[in-house]
Design a protein around this motif. Structure first.
Motif, PDB file in Angstrom:
ATOM      1  N   VAL A 189       0.861  -1.176   0.000  1.00  0.00           N
ATOM      2  CA  VAL A 189       0.000   0.000   0.000  1.00  0.00           C
ATOM      3  C   VAL A 189       0.901   1.230   0.000  1.00  0.00           C
ATOM      4  CG1 VAL A 189      -1.676   1.348   1.297  1.00  0.00           C
ATOM      5  CG2 VAL A 189      -1.903  -1.127   1.196  1.00  0.00           C
ATOM      6  N   TYR A 190       0.728   2.082  -0.989  1.00  0.00           N
ATOM      7  CA  TYR A 190       1.486   3.330  -1.052  1.00  0.00           C
ATOM      8  C   TYR A 190       0.645   4.422  -0.384  1.00  0.00           C
ATOM      9  CZ  TYR A 190       4.450   0.889  -4.401  1.00  0.00           C
ATOM     10  OH  TYR A 190       5.298  -0.007  -5.004  1.00  0.00           O
ATOM     11  N   ARG A 191       1.177   4.997   0.683  1.00  0.00           N
ATOM     12  CA  ARG A 191       0.449   5.994   1.463  1.00  0.00           C
ATOM     13  C   ARG A 191       1.131   7.345   1.310  1.00  0.00           C
ATOM     14  NH1 ARG A 191       1.276   4.971   7.409  1.00  0.00           N
ATOM     15  NH2 ARG A 191       3.190   6.097   6.902  1.00  0.00           N
ATOM     16  N   LEU A 237      -2.608   7.463  -7.694  1.00  0.00           N
ATOM     17  CA  LEU A 237      -2.120   6.662  -6.580  1.00  0.00           C
ATOM     18  C   LEU A 237      -3.128   5.553  -6.232  1.00  0.00           C
ATOM     19  CD1 LEU A 237       0.174   6.340  -4.543  1.00  0.00           C
ATOM     20  CD2 LEU A 237      -1.115   7.810  -2.972  1.00  0.00           C
ATOM     21  N   ALA A 238      -4.415   5.853  -6.339  1.00  0.00           N
ATOM     22  CA  ALA A 238      -5.432   4.827  -6.091  1.00  0.00           C
ATOM     23  C   ALA A 238      -5.328   3.705  -7.127  1.00  0.00           C
ATOM     24  CB  ALA A 238      -6.822   5.464  -6.121  1.00  0.00           C
ATOM     25  N   ARG A 239      -5.079   4.060  -8.362  1.00  0.00           N
ATOM     26  CA  ARG A 239      -4.882   3.042  -9.401  1.00  0.00           C
ATOM     27  C   ARG A 239      -3.671   2.178  -9.078  1.00  0.00           C
ATOM     28  NH1 ARG A 239      -5.078   6.269 -15.135  1.00  0.00           N
ATOM     29  NH2 ARG A 239      -7.170   7.174 -15.017  1.00  0.00           N
ATOM     30  N   LEU A 240      -2.592   2.834  -8.666  1.00  0.00           N
ATOM     31  CA  LEU A 240      -1.367   2.119  -8.338  1.00  0.00           C
ATOM     32  C   LEU A 240      -1.610   1.124  -7.215  1.00  0.00           C
ATOM     33  CD1 LEU A 240       1.696   1.712  -8.638  1.00  0.00           C
ATOM     34  CD2 LEU A 240       2.012   3.653  -7.086  1.00  0.00           C
ATOM     35  N   GLU A 260       2.952   2.968 -31.624  1.00  0.00           N
ATOM     36  CA  GLU A 260       4.403   2.974 -31.648  1.00  0.00           C
ATOM     37  C   GLU A 260       4.939   3.176 -30.236  1.00  0.00           C
ATOM     38  OE1 GLU A 260       4.945   6.317 -34.169  1.00  0.00           O
ATOM     39  OE2 GLU A 260       4.781   5.174 -36.027  1.00  0.00           O
ATOM     40  N   ARG A 261       6.178   2.734 -30.002  1.00  0.00           N
ATOM     41  CA  ARG A 261       6.775   2.967 -28.702  1.00  0.00           C
ATOM     42  C   ARG A 261       6.960   4.452 -28.466  1.00  0.00           C
ATOM     43  NH1 ARG A 261      11.908   0.109 -26.654  1.00  0.00           N
ATOM     44  NH2 ARG A 261      11.285   1.387 -24.882  1.00  0.00           N
ATOM     45  N   GLY A 262       6.740   4.861 -27.224  1.00  0.00           N
ATOM     46  CA  GLY A 262       6.884   6.274 -26.915  1.00  0.00           C
ATOM     47  C   GLY A 262       6.797   6.512 -25.428  1.00  0.00           C
ATOM     48  N   LEU A 263       6.461   7.739 -25.068  1.00  0.00           N
ATOM     49  CA  LEU A 263       6.355   8.155 -23.671  1.00  0.00           C
ATOM     50  C   LEU A 263       4.970   8.739 -23.436  1.00  0.00           C
ATOM     51  CD1 LEU A 263       9.873   9.813 -23.438  1.00  0.00           C
ATOM     52  CD2 LEU A 263       9.148   7.810 -22.139  1.00  0.00           C
ATOM     53  N   VAL A 264       4.299   8.282 -22.396  1.00  0.00           N
ATOM     54  CA  VAL A 264       2.948   8.738 -22.091  1.00  0.00           C
ATOM     55  C   VAL A 264       2.967   9.499 -20.771  1.00  0.00           C
ATOM     56  CG1 VAL A 264       1.888   6.824 -23.335  1.00  0.00           C
ATOM     57  CG2 VAL A 264       2.393   6.578 -20.904  1.00  0.00           C
ATOM     58  N   PRO A 265       2.014  10.408 -20.554  1.00  0.00           N
ATOM     59  CA  PRO A 265       1.961  11.127 -19.273  1.00  0.00           C
ATOM     60  C   PRO A 265       1.839  10.152 -18.101  1.00  0.00           C
ATOM     61  CG  PRO A 265       0.494  12.148 -20.886  1.00  0.00           C
ATOM     62  CD  PRO A 265       0.954  10.859 -21.489  1.00  0.00           C
ATOM     63  N   ALA A 266       2.579  10.414 -17.041  1.00  0.00           N
ATOM     64  CA  ALA A 266       2.565   9.524 -15.875  1.00  0.00           C
ATOM     65  C   ALA A 266       2.930  10.328 -14.638  1.00  0.00           C
ATOM     66  CB  ALA A 266       3.546   8.369 -16.059  1.00  0.00           C
ATOM     67  N   TRP A 267       2.363   9.914 -13.518  1.00  0.00           N
ATOM     68  CA  TRP A 267       2.768  10.483 -12.234  1.00  0.00           C
ATOM     69  C   TRP A 267       3.950   9.684 -11.714  1.00  0.00           C
ATOM     70  CZ3 TRP A 267       1.450  15.031 -10.495  1.00  0.00           C
ATOM     71  CH2 TRP A 267       0.258  15.614 -10.933  1.00  0.00           C
ATOM     72  N   LEU A 268       5.002  10.379 -11.354  1.00  0.00           N
ATOM     73  CA  LEU A 268       6.208   9.761 -10.815  1.00  0.00           C
ATOM     74  C   LEU A 268       6.221   9.996  -9.312  1.00  0.00           C
ATOM     75  CD1 LEU A 268       8.770  10.941 -13.544  1.00  0.00           C
ATOM     76  CD2 LEU A 268       7.213   8.970 -13.590  1.00  0.00           C
ATOM     77  N   PHE A 269       5.974   8.930  -8.563  1.00  0.00           N
ATOM     78  CA  PHE A 269       5.882   9.031  -7.110  1.00  0.00           C
ATOM     79  C   PHE A 269       7.243   8.733  -6.478  1.00  0.00           C
ATOM     80  CE2 PHE A 269       1.560   7.873  -8.474  1.00  0.00           C
ATOM     81  CZ  PHE A 269       0.831   8.881  -7.865  1.00  0.00           C
ATOM     82  N   THR A 276      11.675   5.752  -7.395  1.00  0.00           N
ATOM     83  CA  THR A 276      10.544   6.324  -8.123  1.00  0.00           C
ATOM     84  C   THR A 276       9.643   5.211  -8.627  1.00  0.00           C
ATOM     85  OG1 THR A 276      11.862   8.227  -8.817  1.00  0.00           O
ATOM     86  CG2 THR A 276       9.860   7.760 -10.074  1.00  0.00           C
ATOM     87  N   VAL A 277       8.350   5.362  -8.406  1.00  0.00           N
ATOM     88  CA  VAL A 277       7.347   4.425  -8.915  1.00  0.00           C
ATOM     89  C   VAL A 277       6.431   5.208  -9.848  1.00  0.00           C
ATOM     90  CG1 VAL A 277       5.480   2.844  -8.328  1.00  0.00           C
ATOM     91  CG2 VAL A 277       7.464   3.039  -6.819  1.00  0.00           C
ATOM     92  N   ALA A 278       6.248   4.712 -11.067  1.00  0.00           N
ATOM     93  CA  ALA A 278       5.470   5.426 -12.075  1.00  0.00           C
ATOM     94  C   ALA A 278       4.097   4.804 -12.258  1.00  0.00           C
ATOM     95  CB  ALA A 278       6.219   5.428 -13.409  1.00  0.00           C
ATOM     96  N   GLU A 279       3.105   5.655 -12.475  1.00  0.00           N
ATOM     97  CA  GLU A 279       1.744   5.219 -12.782  1.00  0.00           C
ATOM     98  C   GLU A 279       1.195   6.099 -13.904  1.00  0.00           C
ATOM     99  OE1 GLU A 279       0.116   2.670 -11.884  1.00  0.00           O
ATOM    100  OE2 GLU A 279      -1.854   3.139 -12.723  1.00  0.00           O
ATOM    101  N   PRO A 280       0.735   5.500 -15.031  1.00  0.00           N
ATOM    102  CA  PRO A 280       0.193   6.299 -16.127  1.00  0.00           C
ATOM    103  C   PRO A 280      -0.902   7.239 -15.647  1.00  0.00           C
ATOM    104  CG  PRO A 280       0.484   4.039 -16.834  1.00  0.00           C
ATOM    105  CD  PRO A 280       0.764   4.063 -15.361  1.00  0.00           C
ATOM    106  N   ALA A 281      -0.930   8.440 -16.216  1.00  0.00           N
ATOM    107  CA  ALA A 281      -1.852   9.483 -15.772  1.00  0.00           C
ATOM    108  C   ALA A 281      -2.995   9.716 -16.736  1.00  0.00           C
ATOM    109  CB  ALA A 281      -1.091  10.791 -15.557  1.00  0.00           C
ATOM    110  N   THR A 282      -3.042   8.996 -17.850  1.00  0.00           N
ATOM    111  CA  THR A 282      -4.086   9.222 -18.841  1.00  0.00           C
ATOM    112  C   THR A 282      -5.459   8.937 -18.239  1.00  0.00           C
ATOM    113  OG1 THR A 282      -2.566   8.545 -20.580  1.00  0.00           O
ATOM    114  CG2 THR A 282      -4.896   8.644 -21.144  1.00  0.00           C
ATOM    115  N   ALA A 283      -6.416   9.844 -18.477  1.00  0.00           N
ATOM    116  CA  ALA A 283      -7.769   9.690 -17.943  1.00  0.00           C
ATOM    117  C   ALA A 283      -8.442   8.468 -18.550  1.00  0.00           C
ATOM    118  CB  ALA A 283      -8.593  10.942 -18.226  1.00  0.00           C
ATOM    119  N   GLU A 284      -9.315   7.827 -17.781  1.00  0.00           N
ATOM    120  CA  GLU A 284     -10.042   6.656 -18.268  1.00  0.00           C
ATOM    121  C   GLU A 284     -10.832   7.019 -19.511  1.00  0.00           C
ATOM    122  OE1 GLU A 284      -9.851   3.703 -17.286  1.00  0.00           O
ATOM    123  OE2 GLU A 284      -8.759   3.889 -15.401  1.00  0.00           O
TER     124      GLU A 284
END
Length: 480
Positions: free
Chosen positions: A83-85, A285-288, A354-363, A375-383
């Motif tokens: 659990v990441y708090r 963070l909830a997704r993560l 194609e391979r690339g870089l997507v918006p993400a939150w870096l915790f 650092t733990v990354a979680e994609p930030a793209t909206a559902e």
């Protein structure tokens, strides 16, 4: 000096200990080429010493398991649910954030620039879909491989085992003689497995700087804390469009003498694509936590099992089997880890196929037991928001092309219930074409009939001798 050891023949030479340690580090760094480098480092004696260029140039894993970060989708290296708090207030999201993609082909000039920075002599040569620089005909000498198509994954190793000759790269001993040149036996050689002394972090960063500049990452964020024996590893996370990145690092291995002896990375620079709507750090963070097992889980199996009888019928008078305890084993509670901050950045992903870089939150996650933060990354793209793509997310491969001045026509097999469009992206050595399909009546059934069709687009410059590459397959199209 003699290189004989007890139990070895006179013709067997001993690679210097610092070089063995360098090779071991390079094996760990070689990414997609791990299997190949491992076989050559151990001298498996296979004819030719390798199984082909494709192994050394295979795409790397997007994650960074040995560095200070965890890429999206990668398990926590500590194992178990977590659990990441958040111990701080997490930032809100902007309305949107850019994605970046890589496409096209790596040119000979780009490979030559990287090879020169690595000290690899000779002009690059193309072998199938892989650029190769260095390496003598007997398999010795430094070797650089670069995938021709984007993202241009490259792998480098300065030392290689010879093809069954006992005379590998970095070993200038002559078989049957006792003397070795200075390139083989440096004065400050260290013992394998960490007995040598690695260079300082600043010295390692200085040694890596020319290579990073040649790879287009001279402004990257550097981390040189990791050591592997006498070798220090420099990880370079590039800053793209002003955003920090995760999972797109270049790694370089610096030996005790200050030379770069191994590394890998991506040579094609990402270019900005369309912006994407993003969520805030709290939702990310909830997704993560949902993925990491922090919001629940399944109990462990009870362990109830019985052996399969060898005979079809049990013997008469056999005792009945005592039933096992059907209760499941208790589930181990997840551990809690502290999030000390978050920034909106970029993580390795897929953009428009194609391979690339997507918006993400870096915790930023605090280290455990005195370890450094990671650092733990979680994609930030909206559902429901995807990367730039056709409306139904489908592209169609082309068959061939024709050109009339600046008018480019691509033929393909398409259905009768869809509309197709051609987009082109022009580069110095190639033209990337992509055919997108849009159903005329989405959701409705359509007869499955394919027919040869064509789409056209106007080029900004005459095609000339540039290669037409299909974005769907990544392969050149023939001229029709």
């Amino acid at each position: 000096m003699t290189s004989e050891e007890p139990g070895t023949s006179r013709g067997t030479r001993r690679r210097p200990a610092w070089a063995v340690g360098s090779i071991a580090a390079a094996v760990l760094l070689a990414g997609g080429g791990t299997a190949y480098w491992a076989s050559t480092a151990h001298g498996d004696g296979a004819p030719g010493g390798r199984g082909g260029d494709s192994a050394a140039s295979a795409p790397r894993d997007a994650g960074d398991p040995s560095g200070p970060g965890i890429a999206p989708g990668e398990p926590d290296p500590s194992g178990g649910a977590v659990v990441y708090r958040a111990d701080v207030k997490l930032p809100e999201a902007p309305a949107s954030a850019p994605a970046f993609r890589v496409s096209g082909e790596v040119t000979e000039a780009e490979v030559a620039r990287l090879a020169s920075a690595l000290g690899v002599a000779g002009a690059p040569r193309l072998s199938g879909d892989v650029w190769l620089a260095g390496e003598a005909s007997d398999g010795s000498g430094p070797r650089l491989t670069v995938a021709r198509t984007a993202p241009g994954t490259w792998n480098f190793n300065r030392f290689q085992g010879g093809a069954g000759t006992g005379n590998g790269a970095g070993d200038d001993c002559v078989r049957g003689k006792d003397t070795c040149g200075p390139a083989t036996l440096p004065r400050d050689g260290g013992a394998a497995g960490g007995a040598g002394k690695p260079v300082s972090e600043e010295a390692a960063k200085a040694a890596a700087a020319p290579v990073l500049a040649a790879a287009g990452q001279d402004g990257a964020k550097l981390d040189a804390r990791e050591t592997q024996g006498a070798v220090r590893v420099v990880s370079a996370d590039p800053v793209v469009g002003g955003l920090a990145t995760q999972g797109w690092a270049t790694k370089l291995s610096v030996a005790a003498d200050g030379s770069v002896v191994g590394g890998n990375g991506e040579l094609k620079a990402p270019v900005r694509a369309a912006d994407q709507p993003v969520v805030g750090a709290v939702e990310a963070l909830a997704r993560l936590n949902a993925r990491s097992g922090g919001t629940g889980g399944e109990p462990a199996p009870s362990g109830c099992a019985s052996a399969v009888p060898l005979a079809q019928d049990p013997p008469a008078g056999a005792a009945e089997t005592v039933p096992c305890n059907p209760e499941p084993r208790p589930m181990k509670p997840p551990r809690t880890e502290s999030v000390r901050g978050a920034v909106l950045g970029l993580a390795s992903g897929t953009v428009d196929g194609e391979r690339g870089l997507v918006p993400a939150w870096l915790f930023e996650v605090a280290g455990r037991d005195g370890a450094a933060a990671r650092t733990v990354a979680e994609p930030a793209t909206a559902e429901g928001a995807g990367t730039p793509a056709p409306k139904d997310g489908r592209t169609v491969p082309g068959i061939s092309y024709a050109v009339d001045d600046r008018k480019l026509t691509v033929t393909f097999w398409g259905g009768v219930c869809s509309t197709y469009a051609l987009t082109v992206r022009e580069e110095a050595a190639s033209v990337m074409v992509k055919i997108t399909e849009t159903p005329n009546k989405p959701g409705q059934a359509c007869i499955m009939i394919a027919e040869e069709q064509s789409v056209t687009a106007q080029l900004q410059q005459p095609l000339g001798d540039r290669t037409v590459v299909d974005a769907t397959t990544g392969k050149p199209l023939p001229r029709g």
